[in-house]
Design an enzyme around this catalytic site. Sequence first.
Site, PDB file in Angstrom:
ATOM      1  N   GLU A   1      -5.046   3.366   6.378  1.00 54.89           N
ATOM      2  CA  GLU A   1      -4.775   3.178   4.941  1.00 54.89           C
ATOM      3  C   GLU A   1      -5.452   4.312   4.150  1.00 54.89           C
ATOM      4  O   GLU A   1      -5.069   4.633   3.034  1.00 54.89           O
ATOM      5  CB  GLU A   1      -5.326   1.811   4.511  1.00 54.89           C
ATOM      6  CG  GLU A   1      -5.034   1.460   3.080  1.00 54.89           C
ATOM      7  CD  GLU A   1      -5.476   0.046   2.700  1.00 54.89           C
ATOM      8  OE1 GLU A   1      -5.282  -0.892   3.497  1.00 54.89           O
ATOM      9  OE2 GLU A   1      -6.019  -0.105   1.601  1.00 54.89           O
TER      10      GLU A   1
ATOM     11  N   ARG B   1       0.818  -1.237   0.000  1.00 53.35           N
ATOM     12  CA  ARG B   1       0.000   0.000   0.000  1.00 53.35           C
ATOM     13  C   ARG B   1       0.847   1.281   0.000  1.00 53.35           C
ATOM     14  O   ARG B   1       0.492   2.286   0.628  1.00 53.35           O
ATOM     15  CB  ARG B   1      -0.949   0.039   1.216  1.00 53.35           C
ATOM     16  CG  ARG B   1      -1.937  -1.081   1.280  1.00 53.35           C
ATOM     17  CD  ARG B   1      -2.866  -1.145   0.075  1.00 53.35           C
ATOM     18  NE  ARG B   1      -3.635  -2.356   0.165  1.00 53.35           N
ATOM     19  CZ  ARG B   1      -3.229  -3.531  -0.345  1.00 53.35           C
ATOM     20  NH1 ARG B   1      -2.103  -3.620  -1.042  1.00 53.35           N
ATOM     21  NH2 ARG B   1      -3.960  -4.600  -0.211  1.00 53.35           N
TER      22      ARG B   1
ATOM     23  N   SER C   1     -10.787  -1.183   3.579  1.00 52.01           N
ATOM     24  CA  SER C   1     -10.062  -1.409   4.841  1.00 52.01           C
ATOM     25  C   SER C   1      -9.597  -0.059   5.376  1.00 52.01           C
ATOM     26  O   SER C   1      -8.902   0.675   4.674  1.00 52.01           O
ATOM     27  CB  SER C   1      -8.835  -2.294   4.613  1.00 52.01           C
ATOM     28  OG  SER C   1      -9.258  -3.534   4.140  1.00 52.01           O
TER      29      SER C   1
END
Length: 300
Positions: free
Chosen positions: A295, A174, A225
């Site tokens: 995130e 990520r 998420s």
Amino acid sequence: MKRRTAELLNGITDLRVDESGDLSLLTGFRTGGRAVIAVPQSRQALIETVNVLRKQEEKHFILGNGSNVLAMDDGYDGIVVLTREACSQIEADGTRVRAGAGASLADVCRKACSEGLTGLEFAFGIPGSVGGAVFMNAGAYGGEMKDVLAEVEYLDSDGQVTVSRAEDLEMSYRSSWFQDNRDTVILSAVFALGCGDSEVIRGTMRETMNKRIEKQPLEYPSCGSTFKRPQGSYASKLIDECGLKGMTVGGAQVSEKHAGFVINRGGATSSDILELIDRIKERVSEMTGYELECEIEFLD
Ligand SMILES: Cc1cc2nc3c(=O)[nH]c(=O)nc-3n(C[C@H](O)[C@H](O)[C@H](O)COP(=O)(O)OP(=O)(O)OC[C@H]3O[C@@H](n4cnc5c(N)ncnc54)[C@H](O)[C@@H]3O)c2cc1C
């Protein structure tokens, strides 16, 4: 926005400007206030817009599909530049697929499938644009952008169009070089795929989508998420073990279906979401020692 900036933007062909755009219509949680939204309709207009904003030193933010962005309740005091109408073309050439930054990742997956090209099946169902997926090194079900990305074309901090090979873009879980170089704008990406069978690829894509429908609270607005996977565990597992499923602040809730998702159950404000995120982090830290990291990207 400075008057001079408005005049310069006015001079750009193929640029639409919404002086009071609604960020809740453009971001994953469906929350947030107002902002000036610049919507270039072509790649050239996107480049010119960003170059004007830089030259005028106007604060700005590049927004793809907004699937991973939380906008603030009091809006954004800069200019949001939307890519989705600017660069959305997708072309296949042999085993390579080139896609504009504003193209939908789902459409790129469909194109690869129809061309009998394998490698992108994992990405089917990740909401968003190609630019956002590259920026985030989006991934799922054992795959991530870095596995299939060959090169990326972007507008560098000097306003020049530059091409970099994927291996030079520091892509990891990520994360990508673009996150440390936010004065760049991704324009297009080339994916290097393998030869496959369209029917098999379609089947895998359908399976991937079914897993999402089964496991994720797709019926509610979210940014997917909320937290990154911490080393040695999973955010959803930790949140669940701390008994936080269903924890609510205003209209924001830890999903009962998937503890890794904060959702807007209806009527949530961004402040509700931020407060819930803080409480989750605090409880998980106290109870497990893990420090969760978001995130989600913040438009502030
Ligand atoms: C239901 C749901 C499920 C999800 N599942 C997954 C998943 O499985 N895996 C996963 O990785 N993510 C997942 N996400 C998160 C999100 O889909 C990804 O992060 C996606 O890649 C974001 O793309 P976007 O176009 O919406 O980017 P945005 O949300 O618009 O932007 C994200 C960041 O990228 C930057 N950015 C966007 N375009 C450009 C550009 N052209 N140039 C420079 N910077 C740019 C933005 O400034 C911002 O910082 C999910 C989200 C939702 C809502």
